[in-house]
Design a protein around this motif. Structure first.
Motif, PDB file in Angstrom:
ATOM      1  N   THR A  58       0.745  -1.037   0.057  1.00 23.59           N
ATOM      2  CA  THR A  58       0.157  -0.124   0.102  1.00 23.59           C
ATOM      3  C   THR A  58       0.759   1.189  -0.120  1.00 23.59           C
ATOM      4  OG1 THR A  58      -1.792  -1.241   1.115  1.00 23.59           O
ATOM      5  CG2 THR A  58      -1.789   1.210   1.325  1.00 23.59           C
ATOM      6  N   HIS A  59       1.821   1.156   0.751  1.00 22.89           N
ATOM      7  CA  HIS A  59       2.782   2.405   0.821  1.00 22.89           C
ATOM      8  C   HIS A  59       3.648   2.665  -0.479  1.00 22.89           C
ATOM      9  CE1 HIS A  59       2.282   3.020   5.099  1.00 22.89           C
ATOM     10  NE2 HIS A  59       2.916   1.556   5.382  1.00 22.89           N
ATOM     11  N   GLU A  62       0.975   3.841  -2.964  1.00 22.01           N
ATOM     12  CA  GLU A  62       0.251   5.390  -2.741  1.00 22.01           C
ATOM     13  C   GLU A  62       1.423   6.276  -3.125  1.00 22.01           C
ATOM     14  OE1 GLU A  62      -0.591   5.153   1.402  1.00 22.01           O
ATOM     15  OE2 GLU A  62      -2.685   4.480   1.027  1.00 22.01           O
ATOM     16  N   SER A  63       2.700   5.832  -2.802  1.00 24.54           N
ATOM     17  CA  SER A  63       3.784   6.569  -3.300  1.00 24.54           C
ATOM     18  C   SER A  63       3.885   6.788  -5.166  1.00 24.54           C
ATOM     19  CB  SER A  63       4.977   5.962  -3.004  1.00 24.54           C
ATOM     20  OG  SER A  63       6.145   6.869  -2.694  1.00 24.54           O
ATOM     21  N   ALA A  65       1.392   6.440  -6.915  1.00 23.60           N
ATOM     22  CA  ALA A  65       0.193   7.296  -7.484  1.00 23.60           C
ATOM     23  C   ALA A  65       0.476   8.866  -7.222  1.00 23.60           C
ATOM     24  CB  ALA A  65      -0.994   6.913  -6.685  1.00 23.60           C
ATOM     25  N   ILE A  66       1.218   8.974  -6.244  1.00 20.86           N
ATOM     26  CA  ILE A  66       1.558  10.620  -6.020  1.00 20.86           C
ATOM     27  C   ILE A  66       2.496  10.970  -7.132  1.00 20.86           C
ATOM     28  CG2 ILE A  66       2.695  12.154  -4.386  1.00 20.86           C
ATOM     29  CD1 ILE A  66       1.390  10.592  -2.108  1.00 20.86           C
ATOM     30  N   ASN A  73      -7.285  13.440  -5.850  1.00 25.73           N
ATOM     31  CA  ASN A  73      -7.090  12.413  -4.666  1.00 25.73           C
ATOM     32  C   ASN A  73      -7.764  10.934  -5.188  1.00 25.73           C
ATOM     33  OD1 ASN A  73      -5.844  11.375  -2.272  1.00 25.73           O
ATOM     34  ND2 ASN A  73      -7.878  11.332  -1.346  1.00 25.73           N
ATOM     35  N   ARG A  76      -5.982   9.068  -7.701  1.00 27.31           N
ATOM     36  CA  ARG A  76      -4.660   8.332  -7.015  1.00 27.31           C
ATOM     37  C   ARG A  76      -5.437   7.159  -6.202  1.00 27.31           C
ATOM     38  NH1 ARG A  76      -3.111  13.592  -6.094  1.00 27.31           N
ATOM     39  NH2 ARG A  76      -4.104  13.838  -4.138  1.00 27.31           N
ATOM     40  N   LEU A  77      -6.444   7.268  -5.542  1.00 29.57           N
ATOM     41  CA  LEU A  77      -7.325   6.080  -4.642  1.00 29.57           C
ATOM     42  C   LEU A  77      -7.846   5.170  -5.754  1.00 29.57           C
ATOM     43  CD1 LEU A  77      -9.108   8.152  -2.179  1.00 29.57           C
ATOM     44  CD2 LEU A  77      -7.319   6.642  -1.881  1.00 29.57           C
ATOM     45  N   VAL A  80      -4.495   3.164  -6.851  1.00 23.80           N
ATOM     46  CA  VAL A  80      -4.200   2.246  -5.919  1.00 23.80           C
ATOM     47  C   VAL A  80      -5.176   1.147  -5.942  1.00 23.80           C
ATOM     48  CG1 VAL A  80      -3.752   1.943  -3.464  1.00 23.80           C
ATOM     49  CG2 VAL A  80      -2.879   3.914  -4.497  1.00 23.80           C
ATOM     50  N   ARG A  81      -6.505   1.126  -5.861  1.00 25.99           N
ATOM     51  CA  ARG A  81      -7.656  -0.034  -5.630  1.00 25.99           C
ATOM     52  C   ARG A  81      -7.261  -0.823  -6.844  1.00 25.99           C
ATOM     53  NH1 ARG A  81     -11.597  -1.657  -8.049  1.00 25.99           N
ATOM     54  NH2 ARG A  81     -11.802   0.096  -9.698  1.00 25.99           N
ATOM     55  N   ARG A  84      -4.063  -2.925  -6.672  1.00 28.83           N
ATOM     56  CA  ARG A  84      -4.214  -3.896  -5.363  1.00 28.83           C
ATOM     57  C   ARG A  84      -5.000  -5.159  -5.977  1.00 28.83           C
ATOM     58  NH1 ARG A  84      -3.142  -3.250  -0.134  1.00 28.83           N
ATOM     59  NH2 ARG A  84      -4.784  -4.773   0.210  1.00 28.83           N
TER      60      ARG A  84
END
Length: 187
Positions: A58-59, A62-63, A65-66, A73, A76-77, A80-81, A84
């Protein structure tokens, strides 16, 4: 009179997937996430061989995606989704266990080989060895939602994985089994 020696340099080609370019606009709205970003994020997670239950996943996502410079946002979410979800499918598949049990495993293996007068370069997603021999897996994040898409994509990627097979044969003197692993085949 001395003879001039003319040596032509080999043509250099990079045959594999092109560098990811930021072709979207930072002002885009909605949940659109370019497929190239999903692919890049997924390949990084696979390169590090992170499992779905590894808190580092996850870290990392998120990194990444940023770093992708999304406008919102929510984008980005969503990225990540989606990644994953792809990693979760890979972790649930028996292939993951086979790779985990491999005697030798190498991610993002660079290769260079001469083909006539030109050089061919690229990176193999995964090269591993078990009791059955060497295996090359090329992970793909293409969206497959109907039966016509898979054969078209296989045909599209066939020459790429054939280059990997020839590179391993040249490097190791053995013919590997070569696979394309579609991570988003009907979810």
């Amino acid at each position: 009179m001395p003879t001039r020696l003319i040596v032509s340099a080999p043509e250099i080609t990079e045959e594999d997937e092109p560098d990811i370019q930021r072709i979207w606009r930072a002002t885009e709205t909605g949940l659109h996430v370019p497929p190239s970003v999903i692919g890049q994020m997924t390949h990084k997670a696979i390169e590090l061989w992170l499992a779905i239950d590894d808190p580092r996943l996850t870290h990392l996502l998120e990194s990444l995606a940023i770093n992708a410079v999304f406008a919102t946002n929510e984008q980005r979410l969503e990225a990540v989704r989606r990644v994953r979800g792809l990693i979760e499918r890979l972790c649930a598949h028996p292939l993951r266990g086979e790779i985990d049990a491999a005697d030798t495993k190498h991610h993002e293996v660079p290769y260079l080989r001469m083909v006539g007068k030109r050089s061919e370069t690229g990176y193999m997603d995964l090269l591993y060895q078990n009791k059955e021999g060497w295996h090359v897996i090329d992970f793909k994040t293409d969206l497959i939602r109907n039966e016509a898409t898979r054969p078209r994509l296989i045909s599209h990627y066939k020459s790429q994985v054939a280059r990997y097979e020839k590179a391993v044969e040249a490097l190791l003197g053995q013919s590997p089994r070569v696979y394309i692993c579609f991570l988003d085949d009907h979810e």
